[in-house]
Design an enzyme around this catalytic site. Structure first.
Site, PDB file in Angstrom:
ATOM      1  N   CYS A 161       0.803  -1.222   0.000  1.00  8.17           N
ATOM      2  CA  CYS A 161       0.000   0.000   0.000  1.00  8.17           C
ATOM      3  C   CYS A 161       0.836   1.273   0.000  1.00  8.17           C
ATOM      4  O   CYS A 161       0.388   2.306  -0.522  1.00  8.17           O
ATOM      5  CB  CYS A 161      -0.998  -0.008   1.153  1.00  8.17           C
ATOM      6  SG  CYS A 161      -0.285   0.188   2.798  1.00  8.17           S
ATOM      7  N   ASP A 162       2.051   1.240   0.547  1.00  5.54           N
ATOM      8  CA  ASP A 162       2.922   2.427   0.527  1.00  5.54           C
ATOM      9  C   ASP A 162       3.133   2.936  -0.896  1.00  5.54           C
ATOM     10  O   ASP A 162       3.290   4.140  -1.126  1.00  5.54           O
ATOM     11  CB  ASP A 162       4.305   2.112   1.106  1.00  5.54           C
ATOM     12  CG  ASP A 162       4.298   1.250   2.345  1.00  5.54           C
ATOM     13  OD1 ASP A 162       3.356   0.474   2.535  1.00  5.54           O
ATOM     14  OD2 ASP A 162       5.265   1.335   3.124  1.00  5.54           O
ATOM     15  N   ALA A 163       3.154   1.989  -1.830  1.00  5.60           N
ATOM     16  CA  ALA A 163       3.434   2.334  -3.226  1.00  5.60           C
ATOM     17  C   ALA A 163       2.431   3.335  -3.779  1.00  5.60           C
ATOM     18  O   ALA A 163       2.749   4.096  -4.702  1.00  5.60           O
ATOM     19  CB  ALA A 163       3.422   1.076  -4.088  1.00  5.60           C
ATOM     20  N   PHE A 165       1.363   5.985  -2.535  1.00  3.69           N
ATOM     21  CA  PHE A 165       1.824   7.363  -2.315  1.00  3.69           C
ATOM     22  C   PHE A 165       2.979   7.705  -3.238  1.00  3.69           C
ATOM     23  O   PHE A 165       3.130   8.856  -3.661  1.00  3.69           O
ATOM     24  CB  PHE A 165       2.280   7.520  -0.862  1.00  3.69           C
ATOM     25  CG  PHE A 165       2.884   8.861  -0.526  1.00  3.69           C
ATOM     26  CD1 PHE A 165       2.099   9.893  -0.049  1.00  3.69           C
ATOM     27  CD2 PHE A 165       4.248   9.087  -0.677  1.00  3.69           C
ATOM     28  CE1 PHE A 165       2.654  11.133   0.274  1.00  3.69           C
ATOM     29  CE2 PHE A 165       4.816  10.322  -0.360  1.00  3.69           C
ATOM     30  CZ  PHE A 165       4.005  11.344   0.112  1.00  3.69           C
TER      31      PHE A 165
END
Length: 372
Positions: A161-163, A165
């Site tokens: 999920c960081d990706a 951003f």
């Protein structure tokens, strides 16, 4: 005759603490600006310090610094001082406006958000040329890998999920700057695939990656605070680039609103968000990077009349007041969880550059809200 009894010491203390909380929540634009300046200046002065892992400072093009640059850009616009823009421009000049090492990895795309914003300010083609070249290569040679965790070359796509951003806002900015539909099409195809894979419809939150879907922490599902913070802030950056009447904008808006209402329910009484969003009782330590992104997104939503001010402003006030309370006299933002992928620990005397970036993003929107 009615006897008036003196207040007990406990009653007096409760009254005083209540007054203090009310006073703390009186947010003044100039005070927001002052704390942002203090935090920004401290971080620039300590830019070469060792990181939270005790290692040499991050590469200037790595994602932790890229998140810092995004926050500093927002501060530079408020400060209206050229020195901050010059400091950021120097990052690009020294690195020849190149992205970081890996062709496909989202983390190494994040610095392009800095380059594209500086291009908007200065209009120099050299600032975006390497980004356009690399993203065009990806368009013609898209990764065909699985989103499943730990499969070969799995992080060539946005399967954590960081990706969301790091890379998607770059595609949105390229679309807006060039007006070329191909960038938006790629963004929508890949983003939709990630949402379908990682978004929990029941909780309106994102798993960090596939490996956390079956794990439980004290009987609760694991939704990492900063991980969802990356997503929430990334949605802001994407929607800023799109026509609010377009179907693409409405797709992202739907996710944003679902997350916003769930985050409102999950804020702790103290104003921060627990490192494990469903596990407040197990993670009482404040954490400022994820919480900063939530204050940022919620305030942006109010500023853009997407979220109801009366409903969300109390959470914004409480969240911002809590964040400011973790800034030292020198300007260091404490309680930033070190680099990781799951709930963990944070300490008052430890920080990280991405936490500063998130705080400055939050401050920029809070400043706008109370300057109106």
């Amino acid at each position: 005759m009615k006897i008036i009894r003196p207040l007990s010491v406990c009653s007096i203390l409760l009254l005083l603490s209540g007054f203090g909380m009310l006073k703390a929540q009186e947010i003044k634009p100039m005070e927001v600006k002052e704390i942002m300046e203090k935090v920004a200046n401290w971080q620039i002065q300590h830019f070469q310090d060792v990181n939270s892992k005790g290692l040499k400072n991050h590469h200037p093009l790595a994602w932790p610094n890229s998140a810092l640059y995004i926050g500093l850009l927002k501060w530079a616009k408020i400060a209206d001082e050229n020195k901050y823009f010059e400091w950021l421009k120097d990052v690009g000049e020294r690195n020849k406006w190149k992205l970081h090492k890996r062709m496909y990895h989202a983390d190494d795309h994040a610095v392009a958000q800095l380059y594209l914003e500086l291009y908007r300010k200065y209009g120099l083609n050299k600032m975006i040329k390497p980004t356009v070249k690399q993203f065009d290569f990806i368009l013609f040679h898209p990764a065909m890998t699985s989103l499943k965790w730990r499969t070969p070359y799995h992080q060539d796509r946005w399967n954590w999920c960081d990706a969301l951003f790091m890379s998607p806002p770059v595609w949105a900015k390229l679309y807006n700057i060039t007006s070329e539909q191909k960038y938006l099409d790629f963004l929508m195809n890949e983003y939709t695939a990630t949402v379908n894979f990682l978004f929990d419809d029941k909780e309106s939150l994102f798993y960090r990656d596939e490996s956390y879907m079956s794990k439980r922490d004290n009987g609760t599902k694991i939704f990492w605070s900063r991980g969802n913070g990356w997503v929430f802030a990334g949605l802001v950056h994407i929607m800023n680039e799109l026509d609010s009447k377009s179907k693409e904008y409405k797709y992202f808006l739907n996710i944003f609103q679902k997350m916003a209402h769930r985050l409102l329910e999950l804020q702790t009484p103290k104003g921060h968000w627990a490192m494990s969003l469903l596990g407040q009782e197990f993670y009482p330590t404040p954490e400022t990077s994820g919480s900063s992104f939530y204050v940022y997104g919620l305030t942006w939503g109010v500023n853009n009349e997407i979220l109801d001010r009366q409903t969300f402003e109390p959470a914004i006030k409480k969240g911002w007041t809590n964040l400011v309370g973790h800034v030292t006299e020198e300007g260091m933002l404490g309680y930033v969880q070190p680099i990781g992928a799951a709930p963990g620990n944070a300490w008052a005397d430890k920080t990280e550059v991405y936490g500063t970036g998130a705080f400055l993003c939050a401050g920029a929107e809070v400043y706008e809200l109370y300057s109106k």
